[in-house]
Motif scaffolding. Structure first.
Motif, mmCIF file in Angstrom:
data_model
loop_
_atom_site.group_PDB
_atom_site.id
_atom_site.type_symbol
_atom_site.label_atom_id
_atom_site.label_comp_id
_atom_site.label_asym_id
_atom_site.label_seq_id
_atom_site.Cartn_x
_atom_site.Cartn_y
_atom_site.Cartn_z
ATOM 1 N N GLU A 118 81.482 -40.802 66.428
ATOM 2 C CA GLU A 118 80.118 -40.568 65.975
ATOM 3 C C GLU A 118 80.049 -39.479 64.917
ATOM 4 O O GLU A 118 79.245 -39.520 64.012
ATOM 5 N N LEU A 119 80.953 -38.414 65.026
ATOM 6 C CA LEU A 119 80.923 -37.307 64.064
ATOM 7 C C LEU A 119 81.510 -37.698 62.713
ATOM 8 O O LEU A 119 81.376 -36.968 61.741
ATOM 9 N N GLY A 120 82.173 -38.831 62.669
ATOM 10 C CA GLY A 120 82.763 -39.248 61.389
ATOM 11 C C GLY A 120 81.738 -39.761 60.418
ATOM 12 O O GLY A 120 81.946 -39.762 59.197
ATOM 13 N N GLY A 121 80.605 -40.213 60.907
ATOM 14 C CA GLY A 121 79.534 -40.708 60.045
ATOM 15 C C GLY A 121 80.003 -41.860 59.185
ATOM 16 O O GLY A 121 80.883 -42.634 59.564
ATOM 17 N N ASN A 122 79.392 -42.008 58.021
ATOM 18 C CA ASN A 122 79.729 -43.089 57.087
ATOM 19 C C ASN A 122 80.468 -42.571 55.843
ATOM 20 O O ASN A 122 80.436 -43.158 54.777
ATOM 21 N N LEU A 123 81.087 -41.420 55.954
ATOM 22 C CA LEU A 123 81.788 -40.783 54.827
ATOM 23 C C LEU A 123 83.056 -41.554 54.496
ATOM 24 O O LEU A 123 83.855 -41.833 55.379
ATOM 25 N N ASP A 124 83.232 -41.925 53.207
ATOM 26 C CA ASP A 124 84.450 -42.634 52.819
ATOM 27 C C ASP A 124 85.209 -41.911 51.700
ATOM 28 O O ASP A 124 86.347 -42.252 51.381
ATOM 29 N N ASP A 125 84.584 -40.901 51.049
ATOM 30 C CA ASP A 125 85.286 -40.156 49.987
ATOM 31 C C ASP A 125 84.596 -38.811 49.834
ATOM 32 O O ASP A 125 83.362 -38.719 49.897
ATOM 33 N N TRP A 126 85.395 -37.754 49.618
ATOM 34 C CA TRP A 126 84.816 -36.407 49.457
ATOM 35 C C TRP A 126 85.789 -35.521 48.697
ATOM 36 O O TRP A 126 86.918 -35.892 48.417
ATOM 37 N N SER A 127 85.330 -34.328 48.430
ATOM 38 C CA SER A 127 86.163 -33.355 47.715
ATOM 39 C C SER A 127 86.806 -32.453 48.741
ATOM 40 O O SER A 127 86.134 -31.645 49.403
ATOM 41 N N ALA A 128 88.117 -32.612 48.947
ATOM 42 C CA ALA A 128 88.847 -31.779 49.901
ATOM 43 C C ALA A 128 88.797 -30.314 49.499
ATOM 44 O O ALA A 128 88.775 -29.411 50.355
ATOM 45 N N ARG A 129 88.780 -30.050 48.198
ATOM 46 C CA ARG A 129 88.775 -28.657 47.733
ATOM 47 C C ARG A 129 87.497 -27.949 48.148
ATOM 48 O O ARG A 129 87.513 -26.787 48.540
ATOM 49 N N ALA A 130 86.330 -28.682 48.086
ATOM 50 C CA ALA A 130 85.061 -28.068 48.500
ATOM 51 C C ALA A 130 85.080 -27.749 49.997
ATOM 52 O O ALA A 130 84.578 -26.704 50.428
ATOM 53 N N VAL A 131 85.709 -28.640 50.840
ATOM 54 C CA VAL A 131 85.794 -28.410 52.285
ATOM 55 C C VAL A 131 86.639 -27.176 52.561
ATOM 56 O O VAL A 131 86.292 -26.314 53.364
ATOM 57 N N GLN A 132 87.763 -27.088 51.905
ATOM 58 C CA GLN A 132 88.676 -25.960 52.150
ATOM 59 C C GLN A 132 88.032 -24.637 51.750
ATOM 60 O O GLN A 132 88.173 -23.625 52.445
ATOM 61 N N ARG A 133 87.350 -24.639 50.674
ATOM 62 C CA ARG A 133 86.703 -23.401 50.225
ATOM 63 C C ARG A 133 85.578 -22.996 51.167
ATOM 64 O O ARG A 133 85.381 -21.809 51.448
ATOM 65 N N ALA A 134 84.817 -23.990 51.636
ATOM 66 C CA ALA A 134 83.705 -23.678 52.549
ATOM 67 C C ALA A 134 84.221 -23.064 53.849
ATOM 68 O O ALA A 134 83.659 -22.092 54.356
ATOM 69 N N VAL A 135 85.318 -23.632 54.407
ATOM 70 C CA VAL A 135 85.866 -23.098 55.647
ATOM 71 C C VAL A 135 86.493 -21.733 55.394
ATOM 72 O O VAL A 135 86.370 -20.798 56.211
ATOM 73 N N ALA A 136 87.196 -21.626 54.244
ATOM 74 C CA ALA A 136 87.879 -20.371 53.966
ATOM 75 C C ALA A 136 86.880 -19.249 53.726
ATOM 76 O O ALA A 136 87.084 -18.103 54.166
ATOM 77 N N GLU A 137 85.816 -19.537 53.048
ATOM 78 C CA GLU A 137 84.860 -18.482 52.704
ATOM 79 C C GLU A 137 83.706 -18.404 53.689
ATOM 80 O O GLU A 137 82.867 -17.508 53.568
ATOM 81 N N GLN A 138 83.644 -19.404 54.628
ATOM 82 C CA GLN A 138 82.601 -19.428 55.652
ATOM 83 C C GLN A 138 81.206 -19.403 55.040
ATOM 84 O O GLN A 138 80.309 -18.702 55.487
#
Length: 608
Positions: A118-138
């Motif tokens: 259920e948490l996977g949603g309908n996402l099929d493509d994204w920017s991994a760099r934006a995810v990493q930065r968001a987690v790294a910088e909180q």
């Protein structure tokens, strides 16, 4: 025309302007065209520069406008989290993504994978760099990137929003929202830019037209004012120094007009001064007694003063050739002086000097000067000879006196020595008188003189000679205002010569008469006479006529007599015939008596 006459014939040589260029090849473009083209060019450059600067900004603005809706996603999601105290359910996330046409899902930052279920949603493509930065910088991160080649969504833009979340107390996860911008969205931006380009081109064309019209109008105004300046300058160059420019506008062109007016006034004043100097110089040249000749590089005359024209017209070809040689030589050798160049019977001194574009020659007639120099040289030689003869005789008599014992012979020597001494004294006195007359240093004391009394006094003075002096005087001859001492000396010289050069026992006639408002005293002898060829020379110093060798004389007496009579304002005339005698006539002018009738006055006058 011979080469000898080149100085009298000025050649006309056509000179082409340098550098020579055919008139048809010179471009001629009016200032109106130049200024109009300049206005249009500046406007075009300004338009192109402005468009190049503004277009990227417009493009970026349009891109930002098309992406503005996605940028608001993060703000809206953050606001929803804030309302729910940082808690959000899966349903709320689904509802949020569905209402905005977004893909969503939860991604693990460590390996960049999407959670399943259920948490996977309908996402099929994204920017991994934006995810990493968001987690790294909180803190939330956004990224807009073009989809890579080979992806089914190739050519679209991918907008990724990642916000860090905790799942079951664990970190390292981020909720991701993704939106894809299709080709139509991009084309809309490009269409908007194309429309802006068309509008910009139309605006630029209108700006160029307006700039051209304004430039042409301004150029016309400036051109007219400059044309007036050019016309005034042409008139000024043609010699109209009264030309002035009147301007109602005080700008740079108006200042130029004022400067032109000042220049015209200065040129007028300078030209007037030049003309005055030219006239003064021409007057000096025309008034010079020396001839002045100026020539150009080809030895053609540039200017001749009247004396030069007169001299060159009467000079023989040989003199022209010599003058050309001197002028040609001076251009390479510097100033040259030719002391004596023969021009027929005249002697011309040529002084030539080079000029920048020719040469200049000053021609001076030194014929009389050279004659005077020769006369002085002859005078000195003759005076030396006349002095040497009595001195040599005196020296010889002195030597003989030392050895002679006979008193009669010694007495004879003394008599001869006395005669030679008197000869020396007379010669020295005559030379001194001549030099004083030449220097105008003799003072003539003028008074009324009865000439008949003077003739009787003269007869008494020569009574010792035993020669009869017969006096013939007309009645009514008035007194003459003259110097009696100097006149007596003159007549004494003439009488002495008449006695010397006439046979013993023959009389000497003295005649007093009036003639044409003057008084004439004739001294006539019956001697050897003078030939007609010698008469012009008998008043020259040290000249002695043929047949005079039998009488003692130095050849200075008649010269002195002629000088004295000239200073008295009269003249001496001569009539002579060889073998029949000579008549010397002293002509004196008559003057009105300054004193009472019959009275006699005395005054002193220095002859100038």
């Amino acid at each position: 025309m011979s080469s000898a006459r080149k100085l009298l014939a000025r050649k006309s040589a056509a000179r082409l302007p340098w550098p020579s260029r055919p008139e048809g090849l010179r471009p001629r473009v009016g200032i109106r065209i130049w200024l109009t083209a300049l206005f249009v060019l500046v406007t075009a450059l300004a338009a192109v520069t402005a468009y190049e600067l503004v277009r990227p900004i417009l493009q970026d603005t349009l891109n930002r406008a098309s992406e503005a809706s996605f940028r608001q996603v993060g703000e809206q999601f953050e606001a929803q989290l804030a309302r729910n105290d940082g808690q959000v359910s899966v349903d709320q996330v689904k509802s949020f993504a569905a209402s905005r046409g977004l893909q969503w899902g939860v991604v693990r930052a460590e390996d960049g994978t999407k959670l399943e279920g259920e948490l996977g949603g309908n996402l099929d493509d994204w920017s991994a760099r934006a995810v990493q930065r968001a987690v790294a910088e909180q803190r939330p991160q956004q990224a807009i990137e073009r989809v890579a080649e080979g992806n089914p969504r190739e050519g679209q833009l991918r907008a990724t929003y990642a916000s860090p979340i905790r799942i079951e107390g664990e970190s390292g996860y981020a909720i991701v929202f993704v939106k894809f911008f299709t080709q139509s969205d991009i084309e809309n931006v490009q269409a908007a830019l194309a429309k802006i380009d068309r509008v910009a081109m139309i605006a630029a064309a209108l700006a160029l037209m307006v700039a051209g019209a304004v430039g042409y109008f301004v150029a016309t105004l400036i051109s007219r004012r400059i044309s007036r300046l050019g016309l005034a300058a042409e008139r000024l160059a043609a010699g109209n120094f009264d030309e002035r420019i009147r301007s109602r506008v005080e700008d740079e062109v108006g200042s130029l007009g004022e400067t032109f007016n000042s220049m015209a006034a200065s040129l007028k004043s300078a030209f007037e001064q030049v003309e005055q100097e030219k006239e003064r110089g021409q007057a000096i040249l025309d008034g010079m007694t020396d001839a002045v000749v100026g020539v150009d590089r080809e030895l053609n005359p540039v200017f001749l003063n009247p004396r030069a024209r007169e001299l060159l017209e009467s000079a023989p070809p040989e003199f022209h050739n010599r003058l050309q040689e001197v002028l040609a030589k001076t251009r390479y050798s510097g100033p040259i002086t030719e002391p004596e160049a023969e021009a027929g019977e005249r002697i011309i001194e040529i002084r030539a000097a080079p000029l920048e574009d020719g040469a200049l020659a000053i021609l001076r007639d030194v014929t009389e000067e050279r004659q005077i120099q020769r006369a002085k040289a002859e005078f000195i030689a003759n005076a030396s000879h006349e002095l040497k003869t009595p001195i040599s005789a005196l020296s010889g008599y002195l030597e003989m006196l030392e050895d002679e014992q006979d008193e009669e012979v010694r007495a004879e020597f003394l008599r001869e020595m006395r005669t030679q001494t008197e000869r020396l004294q007379n010669l020295a006195r005559t030379l001194l008188d001549l030099s004083r007359l030449d220097a105008n240093a003799v003072i003539f004391r003028l008074e009324e003189v009865d000439l008949e009394d003077l003739l009787h006094e003269l007869r008494r003075d020569f009574s010792y000679t035993g020669r009869p002096l017969r006096i013939h005087a007309e009645e009514g001859v008035p007194p003459v205002e003259t110097d009696p001492t100097q006149l007596h000396r003159t007549l004494a010289i003439l009488v002495d010569n008449a006695i010397k050069y006439s046979p013993e026992g023959t009389p000497v006639d003295l005649t007093l008469r009036r003639e044409d408002g003057g008084v004439v005293i004739d001294v006539r002898d019956r001697g050897c006479g003078i030939s007609e060829a010698e008469i012009p020379h008998i008043f020259e110093r040290f000249y002695r006529a043929q047949g005079s060798s039998r009488a003692d004389g130095t050849g200075l007496g008649l010269a002195l007599a002629n000088e004295i009579v000239g200073h008295l304002g009269g003249e001496i005339r001569v009539q002579s015939e060889p073998g029949a005698g000579s008549t010397f006539s002293v002509v004196l002018p008559l003057k009105k008596s300054e004193g009472a009738a019959g009275g006699r006055t005395r005054r002193q006058a220095r002859v100038s």
